[in-house]
Motif scaffolding. Structure first.
Motif, short mmCIF file in Angstrom:
data_model
loop_
_atom_site.label_atom_id
_atom_site.label_comp_id
_atom_site.label_asym_id
_atom_site.label_seq_id
_atom_site.Cartn_x
_atom_site.Cartn_y
_atom_site.Cartn_z
N ASN A 1 3.96 0.51 -6.93
CA ASN A 1 3.88 0.20 -5.64
C ASN A 1 2.53 -0.65 -5.27
O ASN A 1 2.58 -1.66 -4.65
N ASN B 1 2.49 -4.62 -4.02
CA ASN B 1 1.81 -4.86 -2.78
C ASN B 1 1.04 -6.02 -2.98
O ASN B 1 1.02 -6.89 -2.25
N GLU C 1 2.82 -10.81 -3.39
CA GLU C 1 2.17 -11.80 -2.60
C GLU C 1 1.42 -13.16 -3.31
O GLU C 1 1.70 -14.30 -3.17
N ARG D 1 13.40 -3.16 -2.14
CA ARG D 1 13.45 -2.99 -0.75
C ARG D 1 11.92 -2.48 -0.16
O ARG D 1 11.53 -1.53 -0.82
N GLU D 2 11.67 -2.98 0.83
CA GLU D 2 10.46 -2.51 1.39
C GLU D 2 10.53 -1.33 2.36
O GLU D 2 11.65 -1.61 3.14
N ARG D 3 9.95 -0.18 2.09
CA ARG D 3 10.17 1.10 3.27
C ARG D 3 9.40 0.75 4.13
O ARG D 3 8.54 -0.16 4.24
N ASP D 4 9.77 1.64 5.23
CA ASP D 4 8.89 1.46 6.55
C ASP D 4 7.51 1.77 6.21
O ASP D 4 6.53 1.34 7.16
N GLY E 1 5.59 1.02 3.93
CA GLY E 1 5.00 -0.12 3.10
C GLY E 1 5.02 0.00 1.54
O GLY E 1 4.67 -1.18 1.06
N THR E 2 5.78 0.92 1.06
CA THR E 2 5.84 0.99 -0.13
C THR E 2 7.24 0.36 -0.61
O THR E 2 8.12 -0.03 0.15
N TYR E 3 7.46 0.23 -1.74
CA TYR E 3 8.63 -0.42 -2.32
C TYR E 3 9.64 0.56 -3.16
O TYR E 3 9.19 1.23 -3.78
N ASP E 4 10.76 0.12 -2.88
CA ASP E 4 11.75 0.85 -3.80
C ASP E 4 12.49 -0.28 -4.62
O ASP E 4 13.30 -1.26 -3.96
#
Lengths: 312, 277
Positions: free
Chosen positions: A222, A226, A230, A246-249, A251-254
């Motif tokens: 993650n 992050n 970018e 997929r960005e989770r709510d 702010g972390t990624y799946d």
């Protein structure tokens, strides 16, 4: 000390060679350090052709210096590993040569072109920085101590990689396309750098409980995503559609695990991938060719026909 | 100081004759260091131990650093890095054939002997340009000289080790026999510019004087270690200095410039100070 005591006392830099550590701890720490040291050596082996091929004098110097740094890191980490009393450096280097030693997945894939070099020197080294920075808090003090110097130098390497990436991506269309192709090829491997997700990782639990490891695979992945997604976009790279991220709510990624080739990953981990064999064998041959030097250093024979004696 | 009395002045003050002589000296210094360094890097991640790997990498980078100093001095005379290293022909280079010979895996004794023969010659050459009438050479020579002292020591201590072992000393002796005629290429004169280099005080010793000093030094050390030196051998051919090189140089040059060509580059990167990035 028994394992339960170690778990209770575990905190950053808590244990040194003066402590009487249980064999479980010493083995787990050896495994991590040996893997890390091997990775430095194999990373250096992967990049060495670009010392010769670098397209400017100063880039050549930087590649030579970086390769040397990696060997220096290997040396420090093997020393920290030896201090656990499980394996000697010779044993670890022999295992690396005979294919038993394990190392990072990304260093099993030979690089063909200069346009690929930022995949290692920027993305993989950037990923390694994430992990290594947390290891400054490892409970094994020699490990944490080695990370102080290593992280400093790795910081320079990432800058070197970023500078090459920036240059290529602001170069000709051809250069940009070469880098985008390389990125698409390397991106899944880079995502796999952090290993399987936590619920599928086999070694994490114990290493975390005794404070050898302070962050999980997921946390590190993650933190890497992050920053580096970018950065990749900033330099004009397009993130491939797959593997899906997929960005989770929060702010972390799946990362969708099924989109990654785990059969290949485990083949790589077992040193059985074509690239693994190529890299391991290539380095082993080079080492075998200078075995006579190591034998001489261990056990010089006398030379009655010559007047010289060993220098001392 | 006599050299200062005869100071040739700034790059733009040089007469045609002076400029040719200065260039000839600079190209030898630069190309020798560049190619010697390149061959050292063969040993990166291939040396017998991690420690010897680190040491030979240091030497490679020192020599690359010196090459950069000399190429920079050449650039003051109107050349660019692209002209010199990336868009030139292999036959534009004037290094001695000695430094371009390839290594094969395992030839550690060869690497050590080559380093020793080269480092002593470099030490002598730098001393001979320390009082050069050309300021840029004078100043840069003393910067490079400090590091060359360590290189000689490094090679010498390895030679002592090799000499003390039966098998290793045989390998070293073979390397001496093979490399000596090539090492002589370092001292080969090329054309009329040769006498100008000395007459104009760009270098304060002739090539013959340097070769004699070199031979005395290496024969002393090597025979003390029990080795024989084939001092009656003839210089190898081609010599390199006259732009005639071995095939090994042509293929090395091809490889060194391959990415520059593949990427379609037209300029070589000079890395800015990391602070500025």
């Amino acid at each position: 000390m028994i394992v339960e005591e170690v778990k209770a006392q575990a905190e950053p830099r808590r244990f040194t060679p003066k402590d009487d550590m249980p064999v479980e701890y010493r083995k787990a720490a050896t495994r991590m350090l040996e893997f890390h040291a091997n990775s430095e050596i194999m990373g250096a082996y992967l990049e060495r052709p670009f010392i010769r091929r670098a397209p400017s004098l100063e880039r050549k110097m930087a590649f030579s210096a970086k390769t040397q740094d990696e060997i220096g890191h290997g040396q420090m980490l093997y020393r920290a590993a030896e201090s656990l009393g499980i394996k000697t450096r010779e044993e670890m280097l022999d295992d690396l040569a005979n294919g038993d030693g394990k190392f990072l997945n990304c260093f099993h894939y030979p690089m063909e072109s200069y346009a690929e070099t930022p995949m290692i020197a920027f993305f993989v080294d950037g990923a390694a920085m994430r992990r290594q920075a947390t290891l400054k808090k490892s409970s094994w003090e020699p490990y944490a101590h080695a990370m102080d110097k290593i992280c400093f130098e790795e910081g320079m390497h990432v800058k070197h990689g970023e500078s090459i990436l920036r240059e290529l991506m602001s170069g000709s269309k051809r250069e940009q396309e070469m880098v985008q192709d390389a990125f698409e090829e390397w991106w899944p491997r880079i995502l796999q750098f952090f290993g399987p997700t936590d619920d599928q990782s086999t070694h994490h639990d114990f290493a975390a409980e005794v404070g050898l490891k302070v962050s999980s695979n997921d946390e590190l992945r993650n933190s890497f995503l992050n920053r580096y997604m970018e950065k990749a976009k900033h330099y004009g790279l397009e993130i491939p559609d797959e593997p899906r991220i997929r960005e989770r709510d929060d702010g972390t990624y799946d990362v969708v695990e099924d989109d990654l080739d785990w059969d290949e990953f485990f083949t790589v981990s077992q040193n059985e991938y074509d690239g693994s064999i190529e890299q391991i064998t290539g380095r082993a041959q080079a080492q075998e060719a200078v075995q006579w030097v190591r034998s001489m250093m261990d056990n010089p024979t006398s030379t009655p026909n010559r007047s010289a004696q060993a220098a001392d | 100081m006599s050299a200062t009395d005869a100071d040739l002045g700034r790059p733009e003050d040089l007469s045609e004759r002076e400029r040719k002589a200065v260039e000839a000296q600079l190209f030898r210094l630069a190309d020798d260091e560049y190619v010697q360094a390149e061959r050292y890097t063969f040993w990166q991640v291939r040396s017998p131990t991690l420690e010897s790997d680190l040491a030979i990498s240091n030497n490679a980078q020192d020599e690359l650093g010196h090459a950069r100093l000399w190429y920079d001095a050449i650039q003051q005379l109107g050349y660019s890095e692209e002209d010199l290293l990336w868009e030139s022909d292999p036959s534009d280079f004037q290094h001695a054939t000695f430094v371009e010979l390839p290594f094969e895996e395992g030839q550690w004794a060869n690497a050590i002997v080559r380093a020793y023969l080269y480092d002593v010659a470099e030490d002598i050459r730098l001393a001979a340009v320390e009082d050069s009438s050309y300021r840029v050479i004078r100043e840069r020579a003393s910067r490079a000289q400090g590091e060359e002292g360590y290189h000689v020591e490094h090679a010498r201590s390895w030679l002592e080790r090799l000499a003390a072992d039966a098998d290793a000393s045989e390998r070293a002796q073979e390397a001496i026999d093979e490399l000596y005629p090539y090492a002589l290429t370092l001292f080969e004169p090329v054309g009329a510019v040769e006498s100008d280099i000395v007459e104009l005080g760009i270098r304060t010793q002739t090539l013959d004087e340097m070769r004699t000093e070199w031979e005395n030094r290496i024969v002393d050390t090597l025979s003390e270690l029990g080795f024989s030196v084939p001092t009656d051998a003839d210089v190898a051919s081609p010599i390199g200095r006259d732009n005639e090189h071995t095939d090994a140089w042509h293929s090395l040059h091809e490889e060194m410039t391959s990415e520059y060509r593949d990427l379609g580059r037209d300029s070589a990167t000079v890395i800015m100070d990391p602070e500025d990035e």
